[in-house]
Design a protein around this motif. Sequence first.
Motif, PDB file in Angstrom:
ATOM      1  N   TYR A 175       0.841  -1.204   0.000  1.00  0.00           N
ATOM      2  CA  TYR A 175       0.000   0.000   0.000  1.00  0.00           C
ATOM      3  C   TYR A 175       0.874   1.251   0.000  1.00  0.00           C
ATOM      4  N   TYR A 185       0.362   3.622  -3.311  1.00  0.00           N
ATOM      5  CA  TYR A 185      -0.532   4.763  -3.109  1.00  0.00           C
ATOM      6  C   TYR A 185       0.154   5.970  -2.473  1.00  0.00           C
ATOM      7  N   ARG A 228      -7.498  -0.594  -3.827  1.00  0.00           N
ATOM      8  CA  ARG A 228      -7.953  -0.213  -2.487  1.00  0.00           C
ATOM      9  C   ARG A 228      -8.603   1.170  -2.485  1.00  0.00           C
ATOM     10  N   ASP A 229      -8.093   2.085  -3.288  1.00  0.00           N
ATOM     11  CA  ASP A 229      -8.633   3.446  -3.245  1.00  0.00           C
ATOM     12  C   ASP A 229     -10.012   3.562  -3.881  1.00  0.00           C
ATOM     13  N   TYR A 273     -12.226   3.085  -0.212  1.00  0.00           N
ATOM     14  CA  TYR A 273     -11.586   3.429   1.062  1.00  0.00           C
ATOM     15  C   TYR A 273     -12.566   3.314   2.229  1.00  0.00           C
ATOM     16  N   GLY A 330      -3.761  -3.538  -2.293  1.00  0.00           N
ATOM     17  CA  GLY A 330      -3.521  -2.518  -1.269  1.00  0.00           C
ATOM     18  C   GLY A 330      -4.079  -2.878   0.088  1.00  0.00           C
ATOM     19  N   LEU A 352      -4.061   1.699   7.717  1.00  0.00           N
ATOM     20  CA  LEU A 352      -4.033   2.490   6.484  1.00  0.00           C
ATOM     21  C   LEU A 352      -3.475   3.890   6.768  1.00  0.00           C
TER      22      LEU A 352
END
Length: 650
Positions: A166, A170, A235-236, A239, A609, A643
Amino acid sequence: MDVTLDKKLQGFQLVAQEKLQAILCSIPGKKELILEPELIKPLEHVCTASWLKLKGIQRIYKYDAKQRVPREADQVHIYMIRSMLGTYQALLRQLQPLAMTVMASGESPDLALRMFHIICVPSCYAYFHALLEQVGFWGLVQLHHFNWDFIYLDHGVLSLELPNLYECLYLQGNSSALPAVAQSLRLLQMICGQPALTLTFGSHSAQLLQVLQALGPVPQPPNPPDFGAWLIIDRDKDYASTLLTPAIYAGLLLEVFQLRAGEISINNANNKIRSQKLQLLQGKSEYTTKPVPSNSKPSCIRLNSACDEIYGDNRYKHFAQASSSVRAQVKALSLELQKLNDLKLEEMHDYVARKLPKLTELKAKVLRHLNASEIVIQMLGNFRQLQTLEEDILNNVSRKRLLSEIDMLLTTDGQRFNTLRLLCLLHLCVGVAPEELQQFARNYCNMFGHRELCVFQQLSQAGLLPALQPERKSSTKLLSNLPIPKFQQTEFQANANRLKLLTSCADADQATGAGADASARAAAKACPSFVFNGTYIPLIAQLCSILLSASTAEQLATKLAMIEGLQIHVGGTQPSTPKAYAAQSKTGTGEATDVFPLRMRNLFVFVVGGANYAEIAACDFVAKLTNAQITVASDALLAGSDLIAAAFNN
C-alpha cells in the motif's frame, strides 16, 4: 468451499517449500539463517524449524540492524529480509566489516563458495545489484529472491503478506512490487485454471493484469477452472470499507490487536489503540499498572476456523453476539468441570483420560477469546457514539457539526491515527475544504507535534485528504466577499448511489417497525451491510452479488455502465467497458462471448492494497445467499488505523 479447491489453495505451501529448498540446497557449506523479525510469522506458514535444519541450516537468528551475528570461519550466513531499500542498505553496512575480514583472511578463494547470501522477499530489484557493486561486495555476496505467493490463512482467506505494498503504490507511486504480485496470480492460474471472465476496477488493477498477460499464457489444467470469474480492485476505489469501524468480531480484533500472518497477540498492554493514544490522556488501567513478567509468552489467537473452533463460530458475528456467546461457553465449561465432583472413581478415570484433555484445551481457547473481547470493550468504550458519527458522515448530516465532533474527539480522546481516519472518511463522503483542513492540521500538530505535518501531504497523495495549502492572510478579506461554491459530488458518492452501497435508514425503520412481521425483520437483516451495523455495503461484496446474479451481459452492463474505470476481460480479448462488452456479445462482433450466467459459481477477489475482515465477512454473506463460493485475497489484511499509520512510515 469445495474440498478440492480448498486443498489446492493450501498447496501453495508446498510450492513455496520447493522454491525455498532450491535456494538453500544451491548454497554449499555450513549454513546459518538470519531472519528479519517481520518474516518469522509468515515463514511459519511455509516451513518449520526442523524442516530448515533438514536442509542444512544449523542455527537460526533474528536479524538486528544494530547488532551483528557472530561468525565462525567457513560459516555461511544467509540473510532473509524484505525487499525494502532501507533494510537492504542497513544490512550492507552491517556486512562491511565482516566482508573485509573474509577478504583479509583469504577464505573462499572460489567465487562459487560465497560466505554471505541475501534472500530478498518477494523480489530482488535491479538496483539491489547496483548497490552491491557500489559498496564493493560484487563476488562476495550472492543475492536471491523468494516469493512464498499466497498464504492460506483461513477458509476463503488468502494473503501475500506484503505489508508495504500500500505504501509503495498509493503513497510513493512506486509500482515495482506489482510483477511479484502478478507472478503469484499466474501461479494461481496454473493451479486453479484461467477464469472465463476477469473484472478490474482501478489503474493498479489494470496494470497488474497487463503484467500478468505479458508473462504469457499458462498451461491449462485438464480439469475445468475452479473459478468462474476474477475480480481485481484497487484499495482506493473503496476506502470507506477500511475507514469505517466494523461491527463484527474478527474486524474489531484487528482494530485493537496487531495481526501478523493470521495470528494476533492479545497479552500486551501496548495494543493498537493504546499505542496511538496521547500518553497524557491514557490514564491508568489494570493493563498498564500490572507488571508483565519478562519470561512470559504473550497469549495468541490464530485466526483460523479449523484450528480454533471458538473463532470459527464467532468470526463473522456481530461483536455483541460473539462476546455473549463466548461468555456462555465459559459458563457451560465451568458447569461441565463441576461434574467431576459427582463422578465415581471408575468414571473419573475414564473422564480424565478421554474428555478432560479436550476440555482443558477448549477452556484455554475460550479464556483467550474472553480476555480479547474484554480488552476490545475497554479500548472501544465509545463504540456506539463512534458508529453514530460514522453513519452521519456517510449520510452527510450537518457537516459543520461533524467537523466539530471530530475536533472534539481529537482533544478529548487524542488518538493519533483514528482521528485522522474520521477526517479522511469525511473528505471521502462529503468533502473537506482547504481552510477546514488547515484548521484541523493546526490543532493536530499542536497535539502531537509539528513534525507530523508531512503526514497530511502523504494522505493527500493517497487521495484521502485534499492538498494542504499555505495560509494567505492578505487575501482573506477579498475571498470573504466571494460566493462560496457548493461541494461537488465526490466519486465515492456517485458510485455509492449507483451501486446502492448506502442502506436507507428509513427503509430499515419501516421493515423493523411495530407492524412488521418476523419475515420483514429478517429481510431487513439479510444484507451484507450488517458488517457495518447496517449502514454500508462493501464494494467488493456488491460487485460479487452483481456478477453472481447477472443472467446476461446486457443485465450486467445495465448495473455497471455508469461506473468509470471498470474493465472486463473475457478470454484473450482486449479489455472493454461493460457496455461495450454487452454490445459485442449481443451482436456477435469481435471475439467476445456472453459468459453469463456464470456456470462456475466460484469467485476470486483480489484487493490491491490490503483487504479487511468486514469485506471478507460481507463476501461470505453474499456467497451463502447466492449458493456460491467467494475467496478473498490481498497483499495484506489490515484495519483502518493501519491504512493511516502507513502515512507515518514514509
